[in-house]
Write a protein that holds these residues in place. Structure first.
Motif, PDB file in Angstrom:
ATOM      1  N   ASP A  66       1.384  12.213   0.446  1.00  0.00           N
ATOM      2  CA  ASP A  66       0.446  13.274   0.924  1.00  0.00           C
ATOM      3  C   ASP A  66      -0.677  13.016   1.680  1.00  0.00           C
ATOM      4  O   ASP A  66      -1.607  13.647   1.623  1.00  0.00           O
ATOM      5  N   GLY A  67      -0.648  11.744   2.504  1.00  0.00           N
ATOM      6  CA  GLY A  67      -1.708  11.495   3.084  1.00  0.00           C
ATOM      7  C   GLY A  67      -2.890  10.705   2.545  1.00  0.00           C
ATOM      8  O   GLY A  67      -3.839  10.245   3.196  1.00  0.00           O
ATOM      9  N   ASN A  68      -2.653  10.694   1.084  1.00  0.00           N
ATOM     10  CA  ASN A  68      -3.627  10.006   0.335  1.00  0.00           C
ATOM     11  C   ASN A  68      -3.387   8.674  -0.077  1.00  0.00           C
ATOM     12  O   ASN A  68      -2.093   8.476  -0.693  1.00  0.00           O
ATOM     13  N   HIS A  69      -4.268   7.748   0.007  1.00  0.00           N
ATOM     14  CA  HIS A  69      -3.909   6.235  -0.554  1.00  0.00           C
ATOM     15  C   HIS A  69      -3.839   6.564  -2.049  1.00  0.00           C
ATOM     16  O   HIS A  69      -5.019   6.782  -2.763  1.00  0.00           O
ATOM     17  N   VAL A  70      -2.678   6.230  -2.722  1.00  0.00           N
ATOM     18  CA  VAL A  70      -2.719   6.106  -4.021  1.00  0.00           C
ATOM     19  C   VAL A  70      -2.426   4.908  -4.859  1.00  0.00           C
ATOM     20  O   VAL A  70      -2.667   4.496  -5.848  1.00  0.00           O
ATOM     21  N   ARG A 102       0.812  -1.316  -0.039  1.00  0.00           N
ATOM     22  CA  ARG A 102      -0.031  -0.062  -0.069  1.00  0.00           C
ATOM     23  C   ARG A 102       0.842   1.222   0.143  1.00  0.00           C
ATOM     24  O   ARG A 102       1.939   1.246   0.674  1.00  0.00           O
ATOM     25  N   TYR A 132       6.810  15.733  -0.758  1.00  0.00           N
ATOM     26  CA  TYR A 132       5.436  15.231  -0.538  1.00  0.00           C
ATOM     27  C   TYR A 132       5.761  13.856   0.409  1.00  0.00           C
ATOM     28  O   TYR A 132       6.496  13.077  -0.135  1.00  0.00           O
ATOM     29  N   LEU A 153      -1.074  11.637 -11.140  1.00  0.00           N
ATOM     30  CA  LEU A 153      -0.689  12.497 -10.049  1.00  0.00           C
ATOM     31  C   LEU A 153      -0.191  13.661 -10.498  1.00  0.00           C
ATOM     32  O   LEU A 153       0.729  13.788 -10.939  1.00  0.00           O
ATOM     33  N   LEU A 155       0.921   5.623   0.397  1.00  0.00           N
ATOM     34  CA  LEU A 155       0.110   6.763   0.490  1.00  0.00           C
ATOM     35  C   LEU A 155       1.308   7.909   0.326  1.00  0.00           C
ATOM     36  O   LEU A 155       2.296   7.981   0.520  1.00  0.00           O
ATOM     37  N   ASP A 214      -3.116   0.720  -3.493  1.00  0.00           N
ATOM     38  CA  ASP A 214      -3.798  -0.192  -2.462  1.00  0.00           C
ATOM     39  C   ASP A 214      -3.764  -1.573  -3.024  1.00  0.00           C
ATOM     40  O   ASP A 214      -4.757  -2.047  -3.670  1.00  0.00           O
ATOM     41  N   SER A 256      -0.765   3.963  -9.588  1.00  0.00           N
ATOM     42  CA  SER A 256      -1.762   4.815  -9.084  1.00  0.00           C
ATOM     43  C   SER A 256      -2.442   5.529 -10.064  1.00  0.00           C
ATOM     44  O   SER A 256      -2.135   5.338 -11.377  1.00  0.00           O
TER      45      SER A 256
END
Length: 108
Positions: A39-43, A35, A70, A62, A37, A45, A59
């Protein structure tokens, strides 16, 4: 060996600093789950159990700014058998999707 036929998890953290502003794709190759992440976002999974060997995950496109750090986190788990965790990225290289990035990296 210690790294295969074992069950464990690893977390890597750091920063991804794009050298140019533009569109990026991230891609992983893993055996078993992974998994990512950014910048705090799941890109990415790809955390489902995978006993079929290497598997690619990618991903969405982006849009990132040059020289901005980041935060990136990669979580990996191994559940017996072979072990692999790789992370690739591509910048505006003409790839229409992360699948093209992964295919190109896999053939390098």
């Amino acid at each position: 060996s210690l790294w295969t036929n074992s069950t464990y998890g690893i977390r890597w953290t750091g920063y991804f600093v794009p050298p140019k502003t533009g569109n990026y794709y991230l891609c992983t190759c893993s055996d078993d789950g992974i998994r990512v992440l950014l910048d705090g976002n799941h890109v990415i999974d790809g955390a489902s159990y995978n006993d079929q060997g290497d598997r690619f995950w990618g991903s969405p496109n982006l849009s990132l700014e040059a020289n901005r750090p980041y935060p990136i986190r990669v979580d990996y788990f191994q559940s017996g058998g072979g072990a692999r965790a790789q992370l690739f990225f591509a910048y505006n290289n003409g790839a229409s999707s992360w699948q093209n990035v992964c295919t190109a990296k896999n053939n390098d």
